[in-house]
Design a protein around this motif. Structure first.
Motif, mmCIF file in Angstrom:
data_model
loop_
_atom_site.group_PDB
_atom_site.id
_atom_site.type_symbol
_atom_site.label_atom_id
_atom_site.label_comp_id
_atom_site.label_asym_id
_atom_site.label_seq_id
_atom_site.Cartn_x
_atom_site.Cartn_y
_atom_site.Cartn_z
ATOM 1 N N ASN A 89 15.098 31.560 48.640
ATOM 2 C CA ASN A 89 15.023 30.990 47.474
ATOM 3 C C ASN A 89 16.015 31.917 46.397
ATOM 4 O OD1 ASN A 89 13.735 28.749 48.168
ATOM 5 N ND2 ASN A 89 11.861 29.938 47.935
ATOM 6 N N LEU A 90 15.751 33.078 46.624
ATOM 7 C CA LEU A 90 16.494 34.256 45.701
ATOM 8 C C LEU A 90 18.068 34.140 45.742
ATOM 9 C CD1 LEU A 90 15.971 36.624 43.739
ATOM 10 C CD2 LEU A 90 15.908 38.101 45.821
ATOM 11 N N ASP A 135 7.818 26.981 43.114
ATOM 12 C CA ASP A 135 7.331 27.748 44.380
ATOM 13 C C ASP A 135 7.148 29.237 44.044
ATOM 14 O OD1 ASP A 135 6.831 28.843 46.793
ATOM 15 O OD2 ASP A 135 8.717 28.142 47.787
ATOM 16 N N TYR A 136 5.723 29.498 43.949
ATOM 17 C CA TYR A 136 5.573 30.983 43.737
ATOM 18 C C TYR A 136 5.733 32.117 44.701
ATOM 19 C CZ TYR A 136 3.120 28.199 39.819
ATOM 20 O OH TYR A 136 2.811 27.393 38.985
ATOM 21 N N GLN A 137 6.165 31.649 45.792
ATOM 22 C CA GLN A 137 6.649 32.683 46.987
ATOM 23 C C GLN A 137 7.857 33.272 46.722
ATOM 24 O OE1 GLN A 137 4.533 33.399 49.501
ATOM 25 N NE2 GLN A 137 2.908 32.165 48.164
ATOM 26 N N VAL A 138 7.878 34.251 45.774
ATOM 27 C CA VAL A 138 9.041 34.877 45.489
ATOM 28 C C VAL A 138 9.203 36.283 46.011
ATOM 29 C CG1 VAL A 138 8.888 33.357 43.230
ATOM 30 C CG2 VAL A 138 8.157 35.792 43.178
ATOM 31 N N GLN A 146 10.140 37.538 35.305
ATOM 32 C CA GLN A 146 11.061 37.299 36.435
ATOM 33 C C GLN A 146 10.256 36.501 37.562
ATOM 34 O OE1 GLN A 146 14.327 38.500 36.807
ATOM 35 N NE2 GLN A 146 14.024 39.326 34.508
ATOM 36 N N THR A 147 8.850 36.729 37.606
ATOM 37 C CA THR A 147 8.320 35.772 38.849
ATOM 38 C C THR A 147 8.425 34.555 38.334
ATOM 39 O OG1 THR A 147 6.853 37.747 39.387
ATOM 40 C CG2 THR A 147 6.131 35.613 39.664
ATOM 41 N N ARG A 181 11.248 33.630 52.065
ATOM 42 C CA ARG A 181 11.340 33.750 50.639
ATOM 43 C C ARG A 181 12.762 34.108 49.923
ATOM 44 N NH1 ARG A 181 8.450 37.985 49.388
ATOM 45 N NH2 ARG A 181 7.462 38.510 51.457
ATOM 46 N N LYS A 240 12.143 33.135 39.172
ATOM 47 C CA LYS A 240 12.353 32.930 40.399
ATOM 48 C C LYS A 240 11.490 31.760 41.099
ATOM 49 C CE LYS A 240 12.115 37.617 40.732
ATOM 50 N NZ LYS A 240 12.133 39.139 41.177
ATOM 51 N N SER A 241 10.294 31.545 40.488
ATOM 52 C CA SER A 241 9.665 30.592 40.878
ATOM 53 C C SER A 241 10.340 28.905 40.721
ATOM 54 C CB SER A 241 8.203 30.173 40.196
ATOM 55 O OG SER A 241 7.415 31.692 40.568
#
Length: 773
Positions: free
Chosen positions: A523-524, A28-31, A131-132, A520, A135-136
């Protein structure tokens, strides 16, 4: 490998063994922070498995380290172990430097069915792309991860993205400092501001002055609470050796984080004076301070030995820290000792430091000292940075200002052509409370900076011209540790507020969206759990708003939860359970009520929201302010005084509103002729914050809203230095009167008394509910 890493690997391995080998998840790229551009591409996704390799064909130690970081992150989150290699290959995550990228910290990520390509303008840019991607990925044991085809373009808004940690009041181990640095890396923060000296302790080894750590690093005991006068009787101390400092600096460098040391001077130097009393104006004796606050004992700027001491210390500090910026503090330096010191007065005379309408001679002396420290720093090819008090007396020629007392200092410095880092205590002081429910939170210094407040911070003031706005280098948040004795508490104070901060630092303001950020953030938080970080869980609390409805004569209560789970509530003070009523629409309260609400989610339940609504004849009635509410503390405006809610001792929660330079003068429309015989208001007194009590309180009534007559009035003496702070209730009783309109007037302290540091200035008057009976 640390014990924590071993534990995480064992847990993930156990979970993996318990999961079917075919288990698969989707990236999931919504980070957090959200990249500037995320473009879905046509084509099949890439399947990440244990056969995937991490390739770094550009070679070099930094890229090898980047590949190792990514492998470690994937292993921690998914249980999969990926090998790294220095050559390109198929079925790979490829890391490359793209010299054509004009933004060194910018990166791109391209995913297709053949693999993943991360390119950066520098090795640091590649790291942020990592990092992106990290987190994805899912945070659970899986056999493979499906990465949808995508093209991501990203770069940070600000080059300076900072986070400060004070280790002088309370100290943390080297391993804990490294964990803090890992937290910064997770949030794309590139400057670690390390506050190393204070009145309460000196934390860095200086070989030329060994007594700084032999004596200055130890205090005999620590005050309990907020300068209660009661002490714990336990010696407290510690410091970092120069080898430990080098180790931390190197650890941060590998994660593309610059470490900025702060040696606070010429104030906040009592620990140094305890070790070398000859550096003070009185010669001592001094002791490392056991309480919090601001000491009158500061460095003697008229003493040549003091200047030599400063030069020696700063040079040793610069030997340890390669940072371009060296922080010299410069804040909260009382001038009382300088006024009485022959050496300081001689220095003032020697350099012709004359007072004028803007600055005293002693403020000019501080400017002289700051300029001296700046020259020491500049002579080593470095840049000096200091808190906004370094503006007092005139700013040193090349200084960079860290604006903490609101935005005004930063605005002034930028208008003068100086670079600025914005770190206002109104938004990004993480020692402030995170919720209004302070009774259930750990003790904090005060204030109120919830997650939303941090997220809504805008570092670039609109009032600056475009050429002046370029001087805003970035933003930073600060954690002061008077009331943060252990590292788990420090994590609680900064997480997840650090996530809101990093979107302020990284994203363009037009792309920010708080509600989307909250989604978002969930998820983090899963990564926080994997890393064992102790984060604050206020985001799961029920959010409530209370609005006086004059038409219906009700308080309208709206409830909101982060998750989509049902909200259960009661109005009689009992704890809500899953059999309680489910909130569906606005609650319309027309009498005294004790609201309680909670929701349930996967990991448990939210804290129970509790709020008492108390009705008087004024509650919900239309109210008009005849004189303005102070803009900085207006919150929901004058209707706050008739909302049926009582504020606690934290004046920043929105339950209090303030008046300054004018009276509180408000008219309540009772809507019909009513009998009243008593009126009261609550005030909140915090003298140290320039908040004083009411000087005069009066009540007037009218039948037509035009002609008023006074029914009661009382004057109050000015507060003395020994009068206690806290919530005060002021009540006026009078013979019953019939009236439709009631005017309440409360007069603030127009000039603070001579004993106060703000003498001559108008004080704030914070007022809560108007109660009419």
């Amino acid at each position: 490998m640390t014990q924590k890493q071993v534990w995480m690997i064992l847990c993930l391995w156990a979970g993996l063994m318990a999961t079917q080998a075919t288990a698969q998840s989707t990236a999931d790229y919504q980070v957090v922070p959200l990249p500037q551009e995320i473009n879905e591409e046509q084509g099949q996704p890439f399947l990440l498995t244990t056969k995937t390799v991490i390739a770094y064909p550009d070679g070099g130690a930094q890229m090898a380290q980047n590949a190792a970081f990514l492998s470690e992150y994937i292993h921690e989150q998914t249980g999969m172990e990926l090998k790294t290699k220095a050559k390109d290959g198929k079925n790979a995550i490829v890391l490359r430097i793209n010299a054509d990228n004009e933004k060194p910290e910018g990166y791109t990520i391209k995913v297709d069915n053949q693999g993943v390509l991360i390119t950066g303008g520098s090795a640091a840019g590649v790291f942020y792309g990592i990092q992106t991607l990290r987190k994805s990925l899912p945070v659970q044991p899986v056999a493979s991860v499906k990465l949808p085809a995508v093209s991501i373009q990203d770069a940070p808004r600000f080059g300076y993205r900072g986070m400060m940690l004070d280790v002088a009041r309370h100290m943390f181990s080297v391993d804990e400092i490294k964990t803090y640095i890992d937290m910064l890396a997770l949030h794309n923060i590139n400057n670690f501001h390390w506050h190393l000296s204070e009145d309460q302790g000196w934390r860095i080894e200086i070989k030329k002055y060994p007594r700084l750590t032999e004596i200055g690093s130890q205090r005999k005991e620590t005050v309990i609470g907020r300068n209660s006068g009661v002490y714990d009787g336990q010696p407290y101390g510690g410091f970092y050796t120069q080898e430990e400092i080098k180790d931390v600096v190197e650890y941060a460098r590998k994660r593309y984080i610059n470490v900025i040391p702060e040696i606070d001077m010429p104030g906040h130097m009592l620990a140094a004076l305890a070790a070398y009393p000859e550096l003070g104006c009185t010669g001592g004796p001094y002791e490392v301070w056991t309480q919090w606050g601001i000491s009158d004992d500061v460095l003697c700027v008229g003493n040549d030995n003091t200047l030599n001491f400063v030069k020696d210390v700063l040079n040793e500090v610069m030997d340890l820290f390669p940072s371009e910026f060296i922080h010299i503090g410069g804040d909260e330096c009382p001038k009382a000792r300088w006024k009485e010191c022959d050496k300081c007065q001689a220095r003032i005379k020697e350099h012709g430091l004359e007072a004028d309408e803007a600055h005293s001679a002693e403020e000019r002396l501080q400017s002289y000292f700051i300029s001296y420290a700046e020259k020491v720093v500049n002579d080593r090819g470095r840049r000096m940075i200091g808190w906004d008090e370094i503006l007092e007396g005139g700013l040193a020629p090349n200084a960079t200002v860290m604006s903490w007392r609101g935005m005004s200092g930063g605005i002034q410095a930028a208008q003068m052509g100086h670079d600025v880092v914005m770190t206002p205590n109104s938004h990004v002081y993480f020692d402030h409370y995170q919720s209004t429910d302070v009774a259930r939170d750990p003790l904090a210094i005060g204030g109120y900076s919830p997650l939303s407040n941090v997220y809504n911070f805008e570092p670039v003031p609109a009032k600056l011209k475009p050429e002046q706005q370029k001087h805003i280098l970035g933003a930073q948040a600060n954690l002061w540790t008077e009331y943060v004795p252990v590292f788990s508490h420090a994590q609680f104070m900064v997480l997840p507020r650090m996530a809101a901060l990093c979107e302020v630092q990284w994203m363009q303001p037009e792309n920010k969206d708080y509600d989307a950020f909250l989604g978002r953030l969930l998820n983090l938080i899963e990564i926080y759990k994997t890393q064992g970080y102790n984060y604050a869980k206020h985001i799961y609390d029920i959010e409530a708003s209370y609005t006086p409805n004059a038409k219906d004569e009700t308080i309208d209560v709206h409830l909101k939860a982060l998750t989509n789970s049902p909200i259960y509530y009661t109005v009689d003070g009992t704890a809500p359970v899953k059999h309680s009523p489910v909130y569906k629409d606005v609650l319309k309260i027309n009498k005294d009520a004790s609201i309680s609400a909670r929701t349930y989610f996967d990991d448990g339940a939210s804290r129970v929201l509790r709020e008492n609504i108390v009705f008087s004849q004024a509650t919900t009635k239309p109210i008009e302010a005849l004189q303005p509410v102070d803009k900085q503390y207006s919150f929901k405006g004058i209707s706050t005084l008739v909302d049926g809610l009582q504020g606690n001792d934290n004046y920043r929660t929105g339950r209090w509103i303030a008046f300054r330079r004018n009276d509180l003068e408000a008219v309540i429309d009772m809507k019909r002729p009513s009998s009243i015989k008593e009126a009261s208001i609550n005030t909140n007194v915090v003298k140290g914050d320039w908040i004083f009590d009411v000087r005069e309180f009066s009540v007037q009534v009218s039948d037509d809203g035009i002609a008023y007559r006074t029914v009661a009035t009382r004057s109050y003496p000015s507060l003395s230095q020994n009068d206690a702070d806290g919530i005060k209730t002021h009540t006026l009783k009078f013979e019953p009167v019939q009236a439709r309109y009631v005017k309440v007037i409360a007069v603030p302290e127009k000039e603070m008394p001579a004993w106060h540091g703000g003498k001559g200035h108008p004080a704030y008057l914070f007022v809560d509910e108007i109660v009419l009976k």
